[in-house]
Design a protein around this motif. Structure first.
Motif, PDB file in Angstrom:
ATOM      1  N   ASP A 151       1.098  -1.239   0.176  1.00  0.00           N
ATOM      2  CA  ASP A 151       0.048   0.001   0.016  1.00  0.00           C
ATOM      3  C   ASP A 151       0.896   1.035  -0.235  1.00  0.00           C
ATOM      4  N   CYS A 152       1.143   1.755  -1.075  1.00  0.00           N
ATOM      5  CA  CYS A 152       1.864   2.807  -1.362  1.00  0.00           C
ATOM      6  C   CYS A 152       1.220   4.217  -0.817  1.00  0.00           C
ATOM      7  N   PRO A 153       1.352   4.976  -0.109  1.00  0.00           N
ATOM      8  CA  PRO A 153       0.665   6.122   0.401  1.00  0.00           C
ATOM      9  C   PRO A 153       0.468   7.125  -0.661  1.00  0.00           C
ATOM     10  N   GLN A 154      -0.687   7.851  -0.711  1.00  0.00           N
ATOM     11  CA  GLN A 154      -0.806   8.949  -1.653  1.00  0.00           C
ATOM     12  C   GLN A 154       0.033  10.102  -1.354  1.00  0.00           C
ATOM     13  N   VAL A 155       0.464  10.752  -2.298  1.00  0.00           N
ATOM     14  CA  VAL A 155       1.445  11.924  -2.245  1.00  0.00           C
ATOM     15  C   VAL A 155       0.807  13.161  -2.627  1.00  0.00           C
ATOM     16  N   THR A 156       0.913  14.245  -1.700  1.00  0.00           N
ATOM     17  CA  THR A 156       0.282  15.565  -1.857  1.00  0.00           C
ATOM     18  C   THR A 156       1.247  16.530  -1.528  1.00  0.00           C
ATOM     19  N   VAL A 157       0.916  17.818  -1.759  1.00  0.00           N
ATOM     20  CA  VAL A 157       1.818  19.043  -1.288  1.00  0.00           C
ATOM     21  C   VAL A 157       1.140  19.546   0.083  1.00  0.00           C
ATOM     22  N   ARG A 158       2.227  19.561   0.931  1.00  0.00           N
ATOM     23  CA  ARG A 158       1.815  19.974   2.257  1.00  0.00           C
ATOM     24  C   ARG A 158       1.499  21.647   2.186  1.00  0.00           C
ATOM     25  N   ALA A 202       3.214  24.971   1.646  1.00  0.00           N
ATOM     26  CA  ALA A 202       4.806  24.566   1.193  1.00  0.00           C
ATOM     27  C   ALA A 202       4.619  24.493  -0.466  1.00  0.00           C
ATOM     28  N   SER A 203       3.754  25.029  -0.957  1.00  0.00           N
ATOM     29  CA  SER A 203       3.645  24.642  -2.620  1.00  0.00           C
ATOM     30  C   SER A 203       4.317  25.700  -3.460  1.00  0.00           C
ATOM     31  N   THR A 204       4.751  26.978  -2.682  1.00  0.00           N
ATOM     32  CA  THR A 204       5.525  27.818  -3.533  1.00  0.00           C
ATOM     33  C   THR A 204       6.884  28.146  -2.404  1.00  0.00           C
ATOM     34  N   PHE A 205       7.690  28.899  -3.168  1.00  0.00           N
ATOM     35  CA  PHE A 205       8.984  29.192  -2.570  1.00  0.00           C
ATOM     36  C   PHE A 205       9.712  30.426  -3.120  1.00  0.00           C
ATOM     37  N   GLY A 206       9.511  31.727  -2.695  1.00  0.00           N
ATOM     38  CA  GLY A 206       9.790  32.856  -3.346  1.00  0.00           C
ATOM     39  C   GLY A 206      11.089  33.518  -2.640  1.00  0.00           C
ATOM     40  N   VAL A 207      11.880  34.227  -3.296  1.00  0.00           N
ATOM     41  CA  VAL A 207      12.953  34.903  -2.887  1.00  0.00           C
ATOM     42  C   VAL A 207      13.081  36.409  -3.296  1.00  0.00           C
ATOM     43  N   GLY A 208      13.111  37.299  -2.421  1.00  0.00           N
ATOM     44  CA  GLY A 208      13.062  38.520  -2.663  1.00  0.00           C
ATOM     45  C   GLY A 208      14.543  39.307  -2.824  1.00  0.00           C
ATOM     46  N   ALA A 209      14.694  40.465  -3.158  1.00  0.00           N
ATOM     47  CA  ALA A 209      15.875  41.246  -3.281  1.00  0.00           C
ATOM     48  C   ALA A 209      16.670  41.313  -1.738  1.00  0.00           C
ATOM     49  N   THR A 210      17.560  41.492  -1.424  1.00  0.00           N
ATOM     50  CA  THR A 210      18.307  41.601  -0.374  1.00  0.00           C
ATOM     51  C   THR A 210      17.410  42.417   0.598  1.00  0.00           C
ATOM     52  N   GLY A 211      17.113  41.806   1.687  1.00  0.00           N
ATOM     53  CA  GLY A 211      16.436  42.559   2.695  1.00  0.00           C
ATOM     54  C   GLY A 211      15.057  42.847   2.547  1.00  0.00           C
ATOM     55  N   LYS A 212      14.572  42.449   1.645  1.00  0.00           N
ATOM     56  CA  LYS A 212      13.005  42.735   1.234  1.00  0.00           C
ATOM     57  C   LYS A 212      12.232  41.301   1.095  1.00  0.00           C
ATOM     58  N   PRO A 213      10.983  41.399   1.250  1.00  0.00           N
ATOM     59  CA  PRO A 213      10.110  40.307   1.162  1.00  0.00           C
ATOM     60  C   PRO A 213       9.858  39.982  -0.354  1.00  0.00           C
ATOM     61  N   VAL A 264      17.171  25.037  -4.756  1.00  0.00           N
ATOM     62  CA  VAL A 264      15.734  24.899  -4.304  1.00  0.00           C
ATOM     63  C   VAL A 264      15.546  24.039  -3.296  1.00  0.00           C
ATOM     64  N   PRO A 265      14.992  24.451  -2.066  1.00  0.00           N
ATOM     65  CA  PRO A 265      14.934  23.502  -1.005  1.00  0.00           C
ATOM     66  C   PRO A 265      13.711  22.833  -0.957  1.00  0.00           C
ATOM     67  N   LEU A 266      13.756  21.324  -0.688  1.00  0.00           N
ATOM     68  CA  LEU A 266      12.633  20.537  -0.835  1.00  0.00           C
ATOM     69  C   LEU A 266      12.548  19.974   0.483  1.00  0.00           C
ATOM     70  N   ARG A 267      11.382  19.342   0.994  1.00  0.00           N
ATOM     71  CA  ARG A 267      11.299  18.408   2.072  1.00  0.00           C
ATOM     72  C   ARG A 267      10.191  17.379   1.826  1.00  0.00           C
ATOM     73  N   PHE A 318       8.246  22.797  -0.291  1.00  0.00           N
ATOM     74  CA  PHE A 318       9.368  23.693  -0.081  1.00  0.00           C
ATOM     75  C   PHE A 318       9.746  23.835   1.426  1.00  0.00           C
ATOM     76  N   ASP A 319      11.015  23.790   1.634  1.00  0.00           N
ATOM     77  CA  ASP A 319      11.380  24.102   3.233  1.00  0.00           C
ATOM     78  C   ASP A 319      12.700  24.859   3.001  1.00  0.00           C
ATOM     79  N   PRO A 320      12.300  26.077   3.313  1.00  0.00           N
ATOM     80  CA  PRO A 320      13.571  27.096   3.175  1.00  0.00           C
ATOM     81  C   PRO A 320      14.458  26.760   4.352  1.00  0.00           C
ATOM     82  N   GLN A 321      14.419  26.018   5.340  1.00  0.00           N
ATOM     83  CA  GLN A 321      15.352  25.543   6.504  1.00  0.00           C
ATOM     84  C   GLN A 321      16.310  24.703   5.815  1.00  0.00           C
ATOM     85  N   ALA A 322      16.116  23.970   4.762  1.00  0.00           N
ATOM     86  CA  ALA A 322      17.154  23.138   3.917  1.00  0.00           C
ATOM     87  C   ALA A 322      18.182  23.699   3.485  1.00  0.00           C
TER      88      ALA A 322
END
Length: 216
Positions: A69-76, A79-90, A139-142, A200-204
Motif C-alpha cells: 500500500d503506497c501512500p498517496q502523495v500530496t503537497v503540504r 509549502a507549494s511555493t518558494f519565493g526569494v526577494g531582493a536583499t532585505g526585502k520580502p 531549491v529547498p525541498l522536504r 518547499f522548506d527554506p530551512q533546508a
C-alpha cells in the motif's frame, strides 16, 4: 519616458509570473500522483518505448511490490511555493527575484524486509521575478511520510536541495527524485492513514549546525 517604459515592462513581467504560478498550482493535486514504475518514468521524461525492467522475485514470505500500500502523495499546505526577494526585502511584487512552484508528483514503494523505501518524484518550475534571478537557484525541498488523523505523527522526514540553472527566458522546469526515504512497514490497521507530503522548506538551505567539541 524611459522610466515609464521600464515600469510598464516590470508590471507585465509581474503579471506573467502571477499567471504562470496560478496555472502551476492548479495542476497540483493528489489525483495526479502516480505509483507504477512505467508511469513514474513517463512523468519525468522516461521514454515510452523503453523495455520494462524485470522486478526481482520477492523474498519467501514477503508480498510482491504490487501488494504494498503506497501512500498517496500530496503537497503540504502552505509549502507549494518558494519565493526569494531582493536583499532585505520580502518576495512581493517588483522585489521578487524568483519563485518556484510544484506542478507534478509521483511515488513508488519497495518493501525490503520490515522497511519500505519510497521514491518520491517532484516536478516543478522556477520563474524569474522583476528584481532579476541569479544564474543558478538552490531549491529547498522536504519529503515526509506522515500518519494522518487527529494529532498526526511524522514517521520519517528528510530535507533535500536541488540546483536549477536559470535561462534567459526566466522560466525553467526542474525535476527531483528522492530515492532514500525509508520507514517501517505500517500495520494493517494504520496503513490507510499514511500519506506522503512534499513541499518547499527554506530551512533546508541553512547550514547544518557544527558538532560541539568535547570540553578538555
Amino acid at each position: 519616458m524611459k522610466e515609464l517604459r521600464s515600469l510598464r515592462k516590470a508590471l507585465r513581467r509581474g503579471s506573467a509570473i502571477a499567471l504562470a504560478l496560478s496555472v502551476s498550482l492548479a495542476a497540483v493535486s493528489p489525483v495526479g500522483a502516480q505509483s507504477l514504475t512505467d508511469r513514474f518514468k513517463s512523468l519525468f521524461g522516461g521514454k515510452s518505448d523503453e523495455p520494462a525492467q524485470p522486478k526481482p522475485a520477492p523474498a519467501p514470505g514477503q508480498p510482491a511490490d504490487d501488494d504494498i500500500d503506497c501512500p498517496q502523495v500530496t503537497v503540504r499546505a502552505g509549502a507549494s511555493t518558494f519565493g526569494v526577494g531582493a536583499t532585505g526585502k520580502p518576495a512581493v511584487g517588483n522585489d521578487v527575484r524568483y519563485q518556484a512552484s510544484i506542478t507534478k508528483m509521483a511515488r513508488e514503494c519497495i518493501r525490503n524486509g520490515a522497511e519500505i523505501t519510497a521514491r518520491i518524484g517532484i516536478q516543478g518550475r522556477v520563474i524569474a521575478g522583476p528584481a532579476g534571478a541569479p544564474s543558478t537557484v538552490e531549491v529547498p525541498l522536504r519529503v515526509a511520510v506522515v500518519l494522518g488523523g487527529v494529532g498526526e505523527k511524522v514517521i520519517a522526514s528528510k530535507a533535500y536541495r536541488t540546483t536549477v540553472e536559470m535561462s534567459e527566458g526566466g522560466s525553467v522546469p526542474f525535476t527531483f527524485v528522492a530515492e532514500d526515504l525509508t520507514y517501517p512497514v505500517p500495520s494493517a490497521a494504520t496503513a490507510d492513514s499514511y500519506v506522503f507530503y512534499v513541499g518547499f522548506d527554506p530551512q533546508a538551505l541553512s547550514p547544518e549546525p557544527k558538532a560541539r567539541g568535547k570540553k578538555k
